[in-house]
Design a protein around this motif. Sequence first.
Motif: not given
Length: 120
Positions: A45-55
């Motif tokens: 979940a932390a990885a998904e949040e980071w990736a979506c925030r970066a995009l």
Amino acid sequence: MAGTTAVWDEARVRLWLDRRIAAARLDQAAADRRGYAAQDDYDAAAAEEWACRALHAGDHAGDRATFAARIKTLLAQDDYRIAGVHDDRRVDRHVRATLRKVARLAKGDDGFANTLRYQG
């Protein structure tokens, strides 16, 4: 990615990213409450949040080519620094998987309409 015929909708992409960020935060909270056994769920979940925030950051969702270039740039990174995660290698794998998923959605531009919390 230029060969697809679907119309790019920046607002829909940004809404999808917003919803995925919110869902990832909820998933992190739920995994945190479950404790040690849910560390992988928390990292995912932390990885998904980071990736979506970066995009979501910046003006990369304006058109398909810019968005695809941003995804490629993020995929080219060696590692992803996210505070509070349990296993950095596992998080790197989850970030790359999330970015590849978003790349598939952007290529076909068909999955951004699904803004439900739980996605298959």
